[in-house]
Design a protein around this motif. Structure first.
Motif, PDB file in Angstrom:
ATOM      1  N   PHE A  85       0.817  -1.209   0.000  1.00 45.62           N
ATOM      2  CA  PHE A  85       0.000   0.000   0.000  1.00 45.62           C
ATOM      3  C   PHE A  85       0.853   1.263   0.000  1.00 45.62           C
ATOM      4  O   PHE A  85       2.060   1.207   0.251  1.00 45.62           O
ATOM      5  N   VAL A  86       0.186   2.378  -0.272  1.00 45.15           N
ATOM      6  CA  VAL A  86       0.775   3.709  -0.160  1.00 45.15           C
ATOM      7  C   VAL A  86      -0.192   4.596   0.608  1.00 45.15           C
ATOM      8  O   VAL A  86      -1.385   4.302   0.689  1.00 45.15           O
ATOM      9  N   LEU A  87       0.316   5.677   1.165  1.00 40.09           N
ATOM     10  CA  LEU A  87      -0.514   6.715   1.771  1.00 40.09           C
ATOM     11  C   LEU A  87      -0.531   7.893   0.807  1.00 40.09           C
ATOM     12  O   LEU A  87       0.520   8.271   0.272  1.00 40.09           O
ATOM     13  N   VAL A  88      -1.704   8.452   0.587  1.00 40.92           N
ATOM     14  CA  VAL A  88      -1.839   9.579  -0.330  1.00 40.92           C
ATOM     15  C   VAL A  88      -2.662  10.670   0.346  1.00 40.92           C
ATOM     16  O   VAL A  88      -3.748  10.409   0.860  1.00 40.92           O
ATOM     17  N   LEU A  89      -2.125  11.874   0.343  1.00 40.44           N
ATOM     18  CA  LEU A  89      -2.844  13.027   0.853  1.00 40.44           C
ATOM     19  C   LEU A  89      -3.628  13.610  -0.310  1.00 40.44           C
ATOM     20  O   LEU A  89      -3.057  13.991  -1.343  1.00 40.44           O
ATOM     21  N   ASP A  90      -4.937  13.646  -0.172  1.00 42.27           N
ATOM     22  CA  ASP A  90      -5.826  14.069  -1.246  1.00 42.27           C
ATOM     23  C   ASP A  90      -6.461  15.408  -0.902  1.00 42.27           C
ATOM     24  O   ASP A  90      -6.983  15.591   0.196  1.00 42.27           O
ATOM     25  N   ASP A  91      -6.411  16.349  -1.840  1.00 38.03           N
ATOM     26  CA  ASP A  91      -7.050  17.654  -1.670  1.00 38.03           C
ATOM     27  C   ASP A  91      -8.461  17.558  -2.251  1.00 38.03           C
ATOM     28  O   ASP A  91      -8.647  17.583  -3.460  1.00 38.03           O
ATOM     29  N   LYS A  92      -9.445  17.448  -1.374  1.00 33.64           N
ATOM     30  CA  LYS A  92     -10.838  17.279  -1.800  1.00 33.64           C
ATOM     31  C   LYS A  92     -11.391  18.503  -2.528  1.00 33.64           C
ATOM     32  O   LYS A  92     -12.363  18.393  -3.260  1.00 33.64           O
ATOM     33  N   SER A  93     -10.758  19.653  -2.360  1.00 27.43           N
ATOM     34  CA  SER A  93     -11.252  20.876  -3.000  1.00 27.43           C
ATOM     35  C   SER A  93     -10.947  20.898  -4.490  1.00 27.43           C
ATOM     36  O   SER A  93     -11.523  21.689  -5.224  1.00 27.43           O
ATOM     37  N   GLY A  94     -10.006  20.064  -4.909  1.00 25.19           N
ATOM     38  CA  GLY A  94      -9.624  20.045  -6.312  1.00 25.19           C
ATOM     39  C   GLY A  94      -8.511  21.030  -6.652  1.00 25.19           C
ATOM     40  O   GLY A  94      -8.043  21.068  -7.785  1.00 25.19           O
ATOM     41  N   LEU A  95      -8.074  21.827  -5.684  1.00 23.72           N
ATOM     42  CA  LEU A  95      -6.989  22.780  -5.941  1.00 23.72           C
ATOM     43  C   LEU A  95      -5.654  22.066  -6.169  1.00 23.72           C
ATOM     44  O   LEU A  95      -4.808  22.563  -6.906  1.00 23.72           O
ATOM     45  N   ILE A 140      -3.274  21.588  -3.896  1.00 24.50           N
ATOM     46  CA  ILE A 140      -2.171  22.240  -3.191  1.00 24.50           C
ATOM     47  C   ILE A 140      -2.039  21.672  -1.781  1.00 24.50           C
ATOM     48  O   ILE A 140      -2.986  21.144  -1.220  1.00 24.50           O
ATOM     49  N   ASN A 141      -0.849  21.814  -1.224  1.00 25.03           N
ATOM     50  CA  ASN A 141      -0.592  21.341   0.126  1.00 25.03           C
ATOM     51  C   ASN A 141      -1.267  22.236   1.157  1.00 25.03           C
ATOM     52  O   ASN A 141      -1.851  23.270   0.823  1.00 25.03           O
ATOM     53  N   ALA A 142      -1.149  21.848   2.400  1.00 30.91           N
ATOM     54  CA  ALA A 142      -1.794  22.554   3.509  1.00 30.91           C
ATOM     55  C   ALA A 142      -1.273  23.980   3.640  1.00 30.91           C
ATOM     56  O   ALA A 142      -0.105  24.256   3.371  1.00 30.91           O
ATOM     57  N   ILE A 143      -2.161  24.866   4.070  1.00 34.64           N
ATOM     58  CA  ILE A 143      -1.754  26.222   4.430  1.00 34.64           C
ATOM     59  C   ILE A 143      -2.045  26.497   5.911  1.00 34.64           C
ATOM     60  O   ILE A 143      -1.611  27.496   6.444  1.00 34.64           O
ATOM     61  N   SER A 144      -2.775  25.567   6.548  1.00 36.92           N
ATOM     62  CA  SER A 144      -3.009  25.643   7.991  1.00 36.92           C
ATOM     63  C   SER A 144      -3.326  24.236   8.501  1.00 36.92           C
ATOM     64  O   SER A 144      -3.636  23.339   7.715  1.00 36.92           O
ATOM     65  N   LYS A 145      -3.261  24.065   9.808  1.00 37.08           N
ATOM     66  CA  LYS A 145      -3.513  22.729  10.358  1.00 37.08           C
ATOM     67  C   LYS A 145      -4.979  22.320  10.231  1.00 37.08           C
ATOM     68  O   LYS A 145      -5.297  21.146  10.291  1.00 37.08           O
ATOM     69  N   ASP A 146      -5.879  23.262  10.008  1.00 40.28           N
ATOM     70  CA  ASP A 146      -7.285  22.928   9.821  1.00 40.28           C
ATOM     71  C   ASP A 146      -7.552  22.261   8.462  1.00 40.28           C
ATOM     72  O   ASP A 146      -8.602  21.667   8.266  1.00 40.28           O
ATOM     73  N   ASP A 147      -6.617  22.393   7.549  1.00 40.17           N
ATOM     74  CA  ASP A 147      -6.813  21.829   6.212  1.00 40.17           C
ATOM     75  C   ASP A 147      -7.008  20.317   6.234  1.00 40.17           C
ATOM     76  O   ASP A 147      -7.788  19.790   5.444  1.00 40.17           O
ATOM     77  N   LEU A 148      -6.294  19.605   7.097  1.00 41.44           N
ATOM     78  CA  LEU A 148      -6.404  18.144   7.095  1.00 41.44           C
ATOM     79  C   LEU A 148      -7.811  17.697   7.436  1.00 41.44           C
ATOM     80  O   LEU A 148      -8.333  16.766   6.841  1.00 41.44           O
ATOM     81  N   ASN A 149      -8.439  18.365   8.344  1.00 40.35           N
ATOM     82  CA  ASN A 149      -9.781  17.962   8.748  1.00 40.35           C
ATOM     83  C   ASN A 149     -10.859  18.510   7.812  1.00 40.35           C
ATOM     84  O   ASN A 149     -11.950  17.978   7.753  1.00 40.35           O
ATOM     85  N   ASN A 150     -10.546  19.580   7.078  1.00 40.52           N
ATOM     86  CA  ASN A 150     -11.554  20.227   6.245  1.00 40.52           C
ATOM     87  C   ASN A 150     -11.362  19.972   4.751  1.00 40.52           C
ATOM     88  O   ASN A 150     -12.252  19.484   4.084  1.00 40.52           O
TER      89      ASN A 150
END
Length: 113
Positions: free
Chosen positions: A69-79, A81-91
């Protein structure tokens, strides 16, 4: 594919069983880089698979390891881009675990559109 339940806490620890392995994931937010690192521990073998491995949107973490397996960080907004704040992971983002084949298929499907 599995979605790892996340919060906006600075450190998130959880254990789960996937792909015939018992694993403990420790996910940390790094305020300086506004990014995420994780440790992955194999409970069955009593050893770390990796420590302080970084996560980046769309990039398969652990692809170089001999794991199913792999771990993948997915941006659900479609942008995409990586995080700009710690709230991004939950939102805005979600952390996925998927087989390498599922990842390859997802990349293949997105390249055709």
């Amino acid at each position: 594919m599995y979605i790892i339940q996340t919060t906006n806490d600075d450190v998130l620890e959880q254990s789960f069983s996937l792909y015939d392995m018992n694993l403990r994931l420790i996910l940390r937010y790094n305020a300086i880089s506004t990014g995420y690192q994780f440790d992955l521990f194999n409970i069955d073998k009593g050893e770390y698979i990796t420590k302080n491995k970084g996560l980046s949107v769309g990039s398969p973490s652990l692809i170089e390891f001999n794991l199913p397996f792999v771990l993948v960080l997915d941006d659900k907004s479609g942008l995409g881009i990586n995080a700009i704040s710690k709230d991004d992971l939950n939102n805005r983002m979600q952390l996925l675990i998927m087989t390498k084949e599922e990842y390859r298929e997802a990349i293949w499907a997105s390249s055709r559109t």
